[in-house]
Scaffold this active site. Structure first.
Site, PDB file in Angstrom:
ATOM      1  N   LYS A 133      54.374  64.460  39.540  1.00  8.57           N
ATOM      2  CA  LYS A 133      55.082  65.330  40.345  1.00  8.57           C
ATOM      3  C   LYS A 133      54.251  65.997  41.410  1.00  8.57           C
ATOM      4  CE  LYS A 133      58.461  66.754  36.611  1.00  8.57           C
ATOM      5  NZ  LYS A 133      58.626  67.704  35.729  1.00  8.57           N
ATOM      6  N   ASP A 143      55.851  58.072  31.212  1.00  6.34           N
ATOM      7  CA  ASP A 143      57.190  58.829  31.499  1.00  6.34           C
ATOM      8  C   ASP A 143      57.774  58.382  32.736  1.00  6.34           C
ATOM      9  OD1 ASP A 143      55.263  60.181  30.515  1.00  6.34           O
ATOM     10  OD2 ASP A 143      56.622  62.166  30.389  1.00  6.34           O
ATOM     11  N   GLY A 150      57.574  54.786  25.240  1.00  4.79           N
ATOM     12  CA  GLY A 150      58.920  54.238  25.022  1.00  4.79           C
ATOM     13  C   GLY A 150      59.507  54.316  26.278  1.00  4.79           C
ATOM     14  N   ARG A 196      56.734  58.572  22.750  1.00  4.32           N
ATOM     15  CA  ARG A 196      57.744  58.624  23.526  1.00  4.32           C
ATOM     16  C   ARG A 196      57.551  58.258  24.934  1.00  4.32           C
ATOM     17  NH1 ARG A 196      60.904  64.020  24.465  1.00  4.32           N
ATOM     18  NH2 ARG A 196      61.799  63.712  22.375  1.00  4.32           N
ATOM     19  N   TYR A 256      51.323  67.628  40.026  1.00  6.36           N
ATOM     20  CA  TYR A 256      50.591  66.787  39.117  1.00  6.36           C
ATOM     21  C   TYR A 256      49.811  65.887  40.115  1.00  6.36           C
ATOM     22  CZ  TYR A 256      53.123  69.013  35.341  1.00  6.36           C
ATOM     23  OH  TYR A 256      53.362  69.746  34.626  1.00  6.36           O
TER      24      TYR A 256
END
Length: 690
Positions: free
Chosen positions: A211, A221, A294, A291, A214
């Site tokens: 983002k 993710d 994932g 996650r 960041y």
């Protein structure tokens, strides 16, 4: 006042300047109308107002006349159950409807689509724009698939219980709604999102920042947040210039986050090395979060499904996918078969088996196996993972409702308050039951599990589609009858049927040689070129025919689908088909004018060994067949043989003079509901893979 119906059995309707006030009746019903205009009308209705229908149940399907090609504009509706309504009697289908600049005031529902189980029919390509709604009592848009002839807004004494449903097979009585477009706002939204991606800041190497707040950071993710959407957008806009960059996002992420010892990937890396959570030498965050991996895996699986087969970076992406899969299998919990919140630290203090990451891993692995990106040896581990999810995380309350438990609510890095990415941080983040970030992946895992347990043969069969004899290009791109062509001209739907039944699909761009066919279980040749299609065609020769016949005799399955004599090299195709007692007659039939689909009707024969007898199929502009002893007639039209088969040594052959199973005639968009090309495609695939 009674209902006003226009039932023209496919003729043209023109209704303009109509004003109609009704008590308890439909304002206007357009049933089996085509090429019509409803313009500048005013309705006050006690029932549905503008209503589109096309027959009820078996009678409607048998008649098979859809309501289609209508324009409805500049019309006002006050009161009534629905302003614009499709159904519930839509068994003949409804398609290509344009609704524009209409006003609905005080209706129970604005846009209402209704049907019920057993009705059948396909509703698609409905375009709706510039609709003004006010004082709508219920929903602005409502899809009712279990319509029970009740008012859409129940009175206080009405029984509003939800209808119970049980699983039923897909048949001609299954109702289908697809491609309903509410103006162009979704296209505009997609364009805005793509524009945002185009201007998203990047690392020095070229990876997207997670983002704006960041900087110089890539998070696992973040790959799911952008790249599957981007891949779909590139396909729909025919943009082939950005696939290299799509691949690089996954490659750079893996390069920055992968741990060489375990093969797992850390949550993120900071190229600038300034974040407190970042290793000062590598920039990696300190822990493996399930996650995050994932999201990365599901995003990679979704992108690989769309990624061009010939792209040079495709195999690099598959290698990343497989390496991460095996790394995760190594840390799969030995008892529950699920995965832990901090992936590599099972049973440590405060760590726990976590549902969202586990669901994502299972969904991605099973999809990878189904699409041929991962080896079949992955499948038992993923199946065990899904069954572990059911035991470990799914519960049923006293009211009979199911819940998916123990998902971490969220996690991140940096920010305020500062998240340091430590073990203690991840295990102490709040947990949540029925979190949508877990439920969505769980549904995906459940779908892939159903695919997996119904996939048929235990050994994955290799289905190879020829691109040597059929080698057409259009605007520099391969064109016609390929697995990855998702337009009407492609075989993407047929490929999906093969993969659903456990096969893997590939192309062969060279002449069929013995070494190629050794690795092939099913070989499909479609529409071999002549000079009309390709200035330098590759004709089927006697040598090719001998090699293929030898392979069939050893147990291979051949599907040969030509075209009519004006659109394919049928003459040389006869060299191959003759090996099996089947000859193309050079007689062309079933010429179809516009949408006169009945001119292309073919029925499957009795006891044909492949298809349900009497299936109504659409096959247009085909060349008929002649058979010698040993070949079997599968479908005919009068004295003309349309389809044939042959048992040849240990193998088998299917032959037809048309490529009849391309997307246009199996995807449900064009053919009336009574044609069963899709169902026939499923039966052919099952026969081929037996």
């Amino acid at each position: 006042m009674s209902d006003l119906y226009v039932d023209l059995n496919g003729s043209v309707a023109l209704v303009t300047g109509c004003s109609r006030g009704i008590g308890k009746s439909i304002a206007i019903g357009l049933e089996s109308c085509q090429y019509g205009l409803l313009d500048n009308c005013y309705f006050d209705s006690g029932d549905d107002a503008i209503t589109l229908k096309s027959g009820r149940d078996e009678e409607g399907r048998k008649r098979g006349i859809p309501t289609a090609h209508l324009i409805i504009k500049n019309t006002t509706v006050i009161h009534g159950h629905g302003g614009f309504v499709v159904g519930s009697e839509m068994s003949g289908g409804v398609h290509d409807i344009f609704v524009d600049n209409c006003t609905f005031t005080g209706t129970d529902i604005g846009l209402r689509f209704k049907t019920t189980r057993g009705r059948g029919g396909t509703v698609l390509d409905i375009y709706i724009s510039n609709i003004q709604m006010s004082k709508i009592v219920g929903e602005a848009i409502l899809f009712s698939m279990y319509y029970a002839a009740k008012d859409p807004i129940p009175l206080s004494d009405d029984d509003a219980a939800i209808m119970e449903s049980t699983e039923e097979p897909f048949t001609e009585a299954t109702r289908v709604f697809r491609d309903v477009y509410k103006d162009k706002k979704y296209l505009k939204a997609a364009e805005i999102l793509k524009y945002q991606l185009d201007w998203q800041p990047r690392t020095k190497e070229g990876g997207y920042w997670h983002k704006l707040r960041y900087p110089y950071q890539m998070w696992l993710d973040g790959l799911y947040m952008g790249q599957p959407f981007r891949a779909e957008y590139l396909i729909l806009t025919a943009n082939n210039s950005e696939w290299d960059d799509v691949a690089n996002q996954f490659i750079w992420m893996a390069k920055g986050a992968k741990d060489q010892k375990t093969g797992l990937m850390y949550h993120a890396f900071d190229e600038s090395r300034v974040q407190l959570w970042a290793d000062k030498n590598t920039g990696k965050s300190p822990e493996f979060w399930s996650r995050a991996m994932g999201w990365y895996m599901i995003g990679l699986a979704d992108v690989l499904e769309l990624f061009p087969a010939e792209h040079p970076k495709r195999m690099e992406l598959i290698k990343i996918f497989e390496d991460l899969t095996w790394a995760l299998i190594k840390v799969q919990d030995t008892e529950s078969k699920t995965w832990w919140q901090v992936t590599d630290k099972a049973h440590q203090k405060d760590n726990y088996a976590e549902s969202s990451g586990s669901s994502m891993f299972v969904a991605a692995m099973l999809k990878g196996v189904r699409l041929g990106f991962l080896p079949v040896s992955v499948k038992p581990h993923a199946i065990a993972g899904y069954e572990g999810i059911l035991k470990e995380f799914v519960s049923k309350d006293e009211h009979g409702f199911y819940h998916l438990n123990r998902a971490v609510a969220g996690a991140g890095l940096g920010g305020s308050p500062y998240r340091d990415g430590s073990y203690e941080y991840y295990v102490k983040e709040p947990k949540r039951d029925d979190d949508l970030k877990a439920i969505g992946p769980f549904i995906q895992a459940a779908i892939e599990y159903e695919y997996a347990i119904r996939s048929g043969p235990s050994r994955t069969k290799n289905v190879v589609l020829d691109r040597y004899f059929n080698n057409e290009y259009k605007d520099g791109e391969r064109y016609h009858y390929t697995w990855d062509d998702r337009y009407d001209s492609g075989f993407s739907w047929l490929g999906e049927i093969f993969r659903y039944h456990g096969a893997k699909t590939n192309h062969l761009d060279e002449a069929p040689a013995r070494d190629h066919l050794k690795k092939t279980d099913v070989y499909i040749i479609v529409d071999p070129d002549h000079k009309k299609d390709n200035p330098q065609p590759n004709p089927i020769t006697d040598l090719h025919s001998n090699v293929i016949a030898e392979w069939v005799a050893a147990g291979g399955t051949l599907i040969l689908m030509t075209n009519d004599t004006t659109n394919a090299d049928v003459f040389n195709a006869n060299k191959l088909s003759a090996k099996f007692g089947i000859h193309f007659s050079m007689k062309n039939i079933n010429f179809v004018k516009n949408d006169q689909f009945e001119e292309g009707v073919v029925f499957t024969g009795e006891a044909n060994g492949i298809f349900t007898p009497g299936r109504k199929l659409f096959v247009k502009e085909l060349v008929t067949l002649k058979l010698k002893k040993g070949a079997m007639k599968i479908a005919a039209k009068g004295k003309d043989i349309i389809m044939a088969g042959s048992q040849y040594g240990k193998g088998k052959v299917f032959v037809i003079g048309d490529p009849w199973l391309y997307n246009e005639y199996v995807n449900g968009r064009k053919l009336p509901a009574e044609f069963q090309n899709y169902q026939a495609a499923v039966e052919l695939v099952k026969w081929v893979l037996k």
